[in-house]
Design a protein around this motif. Structure first.
Motif, PDB file in Angstrom:
ATOM      1  N   ASP A 101       8.831 -93.277 -82.032  1.00  0.00           N
ATOM      2  CA  ASP A 101       7.552 -93.517 -82.708  1.00  0.00           C
ATOM      3  C   ASP A 101       6.462 -92.543 -82.278  1.00  0.00           C
ATOM      4  OD1 ASP A 101       6.917 -94.334 -80.162  1.00  0.00           O
ATOM      5  OD2 ASP A 101       6.449 -96.408 -80.681  1.00  0.00           O
ATOM      6  N   GLY A 102       6.807 -91.571 -81.425  1.00  0.00           N
ATOM      7  CA  GLY A 102       5.846 -90.559 -81.003  1.00  0.00           C
ATOM      8  C   GLY A 102       5.145 -90.861 -79.691  1.00  0.00           C
ATOM      9  N   SER A 103       5.254 -92.077 -79.191  1.00  0.00           N
ATOM     10  CA  SER A 103       4.652 -92.412 -77.900  1.00  0.00           C
ATOM     11  C   SER A 103       5.565 -91.916 -76.781  1.00  0.00           C
ATOM     12  CB  SER A 103       4.427 -93.921 -77.789  1.00  0.00           C
ATOM     13  OG  SER A 103       5.663 -94.606 -77.857  1.00  0.00           O
ATOM     14  N   ALA A 104       5.048 -91.939 -75.569  1.00  0.00           N
ATOM     15  CA  ALA A 104       5.802 -91.450 -74.419  1.00  0.00           C
ATOM     16  C   ALA A 104       5.894 -92.521 -73.344  1.00  0.00           C
ATOM     17  CB  ALA A 104       5.160 -90.194 -73.839  1.00  0.00           C
ATOM     18  N   VAL A 105       7.021 -92.545 -72.649  1.00  0.00           N
ATOM     19  CA  VAL A 105       7.233 -93.434 -71.504  1.00  0.00           C
ATOM     20  C   VAL A 105       7.716 -92.580 -70.344  1.00  0.00           C
ATOM     21  CG1 VAL A 105       8.565 -95.356 -70.566  1.00  0.00           C
ATOM     22  CG2 VAL A 105       7.800 -95.428 -72.938  1.00  0.00           C
ATOM     23  N   LEU A 106       7.098 -92.742 -69.193  1.00  0.00           N
ATOM     24  CA  LEU A 106       7.581 -92.045 -68.005  1.00  0.00           C
ATOM     25  C   LEU A 106       8.840 -92.732 -67.503  1.00  0.00           C
ATOM     26  CD1 LEU A 106       4.279 -91.289 -66.048  1.00  0.00           C
ATOM     27  CD2 LEU A 106       5.629 -89.741 -67.460  1.00  0.00           C
ATOM     28  N   VAL A 107       9.883 -91.947 -67.305  1.00  0.00           N
ATOM     29  CA  VAL A 107      11.166 -92.487 -66.855  1.00  0.00           C
ATOM     30  C   VAL A 107      11.487 -91.915 -65.481  1.00  0.00           C
ATOM     31  CG1 VAL A 107      13.654 -92.569 -67.289  1.00  0.00           C
ATOM     32  CG2 VAL A 107      12.043 -92.785 -69.189  1.00  0.00           C
ATOM     33  N   ASN A 108      11.780 -92.814 -64.566  1.00  0.00           N
ATOM     34  CA  ASN A 108      12.299 -92.400 -63.263  1.00  0.00           C
ATOM     35  C   ASN A 108      13.788 -92.160 -63.453  1.00  0.00           C
ATOM     36  OD1 ASN A 108      13.108 -92.046 -60.636  1.00  0.00           O
ATOM     37  ND2 ASN A 108      12.701 -94.142 -59.996  1.00  0.00           N
ATOM     38  N   ARG A 109      14.171 -90.874 -63.608  1.00  0.00           N
ATOM     39  CA  ARG A 109      15.560 -90.538 -63.913  1.00  0.00           C
ATOM     40  C   ARG A 109      16.482 -90.785 -62.724  1.00  0.00           C
ATOM     41  NH1 ARG A 109      16.492 -85.042 -65.146  1.00  0.00           N
ATOM     42  NH2 ARG A 109      18.508 -85.848 -65.885  1.00  0.00           N
ATOM     43  N   GLY A 110      15.901 -90.914 -61.516  1.00  0.00           N
ATOM     44  CA  GLY A 110      16.725 -91.182 -60.355  1.00  0.00           C
ATOM     45  C   GLY A 110      16.318 -90.338 -59.163  1.00  0.00           C
ATOM     46  N   PHE A 111      17.168 -90.372 -58.161  1.00  0.00           N
ATOM     47  CA  PHE A 111      16.890 -89.763 -56.860  1.00  0.00           C
ATOM     48  C   PHE A 111      17.595 -88.419 -56.721  1.00  0.00           C
ATOM     49  CE2 PHE A 111      18.525 -89.068 -52.552  1.00  0.00           C
ATOM     50  CZ  PHE A 111      17.349 -89.041 -51.815  1.00  0.00           C
ATOM     51  N   VAL A 112      16.894 -87.471 -56.099  1.00  0.00           N
ATOM     52  CA  VAL A 112      17.519 -86.196 -55.721  1.00  0.00           C
ATOM     53  C   VAL A 112      17.216 -85.925 -54.250  1.00  0.00           C
ATOM     54  CG1 VAL A 112      17.497 -85.129 -58.011  1.00  0.00           C
ATOM     55  CG2 VAL A 112      15.501 -84.880 -56.525  1.00  0.00           C
ATOM     56  N   PRO A 113      18.206 -85.431 -53.490  1.00  0.00           N
ATOM     57  CA  PRO A 113      17.937 -85.031 -52.102  1.00  0.00           C
ATOM     58  C   PRO A 113      17.145 -83.731 -52.101  1.00  0.00           C
ATOM     59  CG  PRO A 113      20.192 -84.514 -52.697  1.00  0.00           C
ATOM     60  CD  PRO A 113      19.614 -85.268 -53.862  1.00  0.00           C
ATOM     61  N   PRO A 114      16.578 -83.359 -50.949  1.00  0.00           N
ATOM     62  CA  PRO A 114      15.738 -82.158 -50.895  1.00  0.00           C
ATOM     63  C   PRO A 114      16.416 -80.904 -51.416  1.00  0.00           C
ATOM     64  CG  PRO A 114      15.489 -83.429 -48.884  1.00  0.00           C
ATOM     65  CD  PRO A 114      16.596 -84.076 -49.654  1.00  0.00           C
ATOM     66  N   GLU A 115      17.715 -80.748 -51.172  1.00  0.00           N
ATOM     67  CA  GLU A 115      18.396 -79.522 -51.595  1.00  0.00           C
ATOM     68  C   GLU A 115      18.599 -79.463 -53.106  1.00  0.00           C
ATOM     69  OE1 GLU A 115      21.611 -82.463 -50.249  1.00  0.00           O
ATOM     70  OE2 GLU A 115      19.609 -81.810 -49.606  1.00  0.00           O
ATOM     71  N   ARG A 116      18.324 -80.556 -53.812  1.00  0.00           N
ATOM     72  CA  ARG A 116      18.482 -80.567 -55.262  1.00  0.00           C
ATOM     73  C   ARG A 116      17.148 -80.765 -55.976  1.00  0.00           C
ATOM     74  NH1 ARG A 116      23.508 -81.273 -57.658  1.00  0.00           N
ATOM     75  NH2 ARG A 116      25.270 -81.375 -56.213  1.00  0.00           N
ATOM     76  N   ARG A 117      16.059 -80.476 -55.308  1.00  0.00           N
ATOM     77  CA  ARG A 117      14.759 -80.707 -55.923  1.00  0.00           C
ATOM     78  C   ARG A 117      14.410 -79.667 -56.973  1.00  0.00           C
ATOM     79  NH1 ARG A 117       9.741 -80.433 -52.242  1.00  0.00           N
ATOM     80  NH2 ARG A 117       8.797 -80.169 -54.292  1.00  0.00           N
ATOM     81  N   ALA A 118      15.033 -78.498 -56.951  1.00  0.00           N
ATOM     82  CA  ALA A 118      14.756 -77.462 -57.952  1.00  0.00           C
ATOM     83  C   ALA A 118      15.186 -77.954 -59.331  1.00  0.00           C
ATOM     84  CB  ALA A 118      15.486 -76.174 -57.598  1.00  0.00           C
ATOM     85  N   PRO A 119      14.404 -77.683 -60.383  1.00  0.00           N
ATOM     86  CA  PRO A 119      14.738 -78.181 -61.729  1.00  0.00           C
ATOM     87  C   PRO A 119      16.132 -77.792 -62.201  1.00  0.00           C
ATOM     88  CG  PRO A 119      12.493 -77.354 -61.686  1.00  0.00           C
ATOM     89  CD  PRO A 119      13.103 -76.990 -60.362  1.00  0.00           C
ATOM     90  N   ASP A 120      16.594 -76.590 -61.845  1.00  0.00           N
ATOM     91  CA  ASP A 120      17.917 -76.179 -62.329  1.00  0.00           C
ATOM     92  C   ASP A 120      19.047 -76.913 -61.619  1.00  0.00           C
ATOM     93  OD1 ASP A 120      17.664 -75.039 -59.857  1.00  0.00           O
ATOM     94  OD2 ASP A 120      18.053 -72.982 -60.507  1.00  0.00           O
ATOM     95  N   ALA A 121      18.722 -77.683 -60.561  1.00  0.00           N
ATOM     96  CA  ALA A 121      19.740 -78.463 -59.854  1.00  0.00           C
ATOM     97  C   ALA A 121      19.867 -79.874 -60.419  1.00  0.00           C
ATOM     98  CB  ALA A 121      19.427 -78.527 -58.366  1.00  0.00           C
ATOM     99  N   HIS A 122      18.986 -80.226 -61.333  1.00  0.00           N
ATOM    100  CA  HIS A 122      19.059 -81.542 -61.990  1.00  0.00           C
ATOM    101  C   HIS A 122      18.484 -81.411 -63.402  1.00  0.00           C
ATOM    102  CE1 HIS A 122      15.138 -81.505 -59.814  1.00  0.00           C
ATOM    103  NE2 HIS A 122      14.695 -82.009 -60.949  1.00  0.00           N
ATOM    104  N   ALA A 123      19.120 -80.601 -64.200  1.00  0.00           N
ATOM    105  CA  ALA A 123      18.605 -80.243 -65.518  1.00  0.00           C
ATOM    106  C   ALA A 123      18.291 -81.479 -66.358  1.00  0.00           C
ATOM    107  CB  ALA A 123      19.605 -79.353 -66.241  1.00  0.00           C
ATOM    108  N   THR A 124      17.172 -81.417 -67.084  1.00  0.00           N
ATOM    109  CA  THR A 124      16.781 -82.490 -67.985  1.00  0.00           C
ATOM    110  C   THR A 124      17.673 -82.467 -69.224  1.00  0.00           C
ATOM    111  OG1 THR A 124      14.482 -82.300 -67.247  1.00  0.00           O
ATOM    112  CG2 THR A 124      14.870 -83.449 -69.320  1.00  0.00           C
ATOM    113  N   PRO A 125      18.184 -83.611 -69.656  1.00  0.00           N
ATOM    114  CA  PRO A 125      19.034 -83.633 -70.854  1.00  0.00           C
ATOM    115  C   PRO A 125      18.283 -83.117 -72.080  1.00  0.00           C
ATOM    116  CG  PRO A 125      19.147 -85.727 -69.675  1.00  0.00           C
ATOM    117  CD  PRO A 125      18.031 -84.948 -69.059  1.00  0.00           C
TER     118      PRO A 125
END
Length: 235
Positions: A101-125
């Motif tokens: 419907d065009g609105s937005a919801v913030l989603v907590n996609r889950g947990f990442v350890p420090p070594e996976r904090r870079a965006p390319d280590a947990h790519a957004t679908p």
């Protein structure tokens, strides 16, 4: 010990007894609240997922932990919020899901350890997604001892309004966020969803009994001191 000091001791013991009794009563109230919370969460975890509340709807604690079914697409932006989980220390990955419907919801996609904090280590679908998650209330301000510092990219709580502003989200944004649930049919991945704490420690009965015992001990001490004071009094 002179008489004034003995009387002060009696008064202190009596006040301590009253204080301990008040703390015991407070723990009884907390016990009732905790039992209600546990029952409410258990019921909601077993319920079928429902559509998310409208972004204009008011959400309260009565809505928390409700299972929701969301569909839309993730926008390619995110905020990392510091987290401590059963997997150790790291970050929650908070990303905006644009609903149909065009609105937005913030989603907590889950947990990442420090070594996976870079965006390319947990790519957004990319593309359309459908997920199930738990409705959570916004966490304003920050952690117990640390405030959120958006300008420096340091987040210690999942503050919906603050994160939405940081991400410059257009259009209406839901006043709550959603913890994505794990899908048993999918392989483990990062961000790791399904780490929401839904088991709550319940030690309030023990605390209430402890405070009550201290109240009885303080009252007994006051009674003993009063009796001794009367015994010392001249005939």
């Amino acid at each position: 010990m002179n008489r004034a000091a003995r009387i002060a001791l009696i008064v202190s013991a009596a006040l301590a007894s009253v204080g301990f009794l008040a703390l015991a009563g407070w723990q009884v109230q907390r016990l009732s609240w905790k039992l209600d919370l546990i029952e409410r969460v258990e019921q909601r975890l077993k319920a079928d997922p429902v559509a998310p509340p409208a972004v204009s709807a008011e959400v309260t604690k009565a809505d928390e932990y409700r299972r929701l079914r969301l569909s839309g697409h993730f926008e390619p932006r995110e905020v990392l919020v510091q987290a401590t989980t059963e997997l150790g220390g790291g970050h929650w990955v908070i990303a905006p899901l644009r609903l149909d419907d065009g609105s937005a919801v913030l989603v907590n996609r889950g947990f990442v350890p420090p070594e996976r904090r870079a965006p390319d280590a947990h790519a957004t679908p990319t593309g359309p997604v459908e997920l199930i998650g738990l409705l959570r209330l916004t966490e304003t301000g920050g952690g117990p001892l640390r405030r959120n510092e958006p300008a420096e990219g340091r987040w210690y709580s999942r503050d919906v309004a603050g994160i939405a502003a940081q991400l410059h989200l257009a259009g209406p944004v839901a006043p709550y966020f959603v913890d994505e649930s794990a899908d048993a049919a999918q392989p483990l991945r990062y961000p790791r969803p399904g780490l929401t704490v839904v088991r709550f420690a319940n030690n309030h009965a023990v605390y209430a009994a402890t405070w009550l015992a201290l109240a009885v001990m303080a009252a007994a001490a006051a009674f003993y001191l009063v009796r001794e004071e009367r015994r010392r009094a001249p005939p």
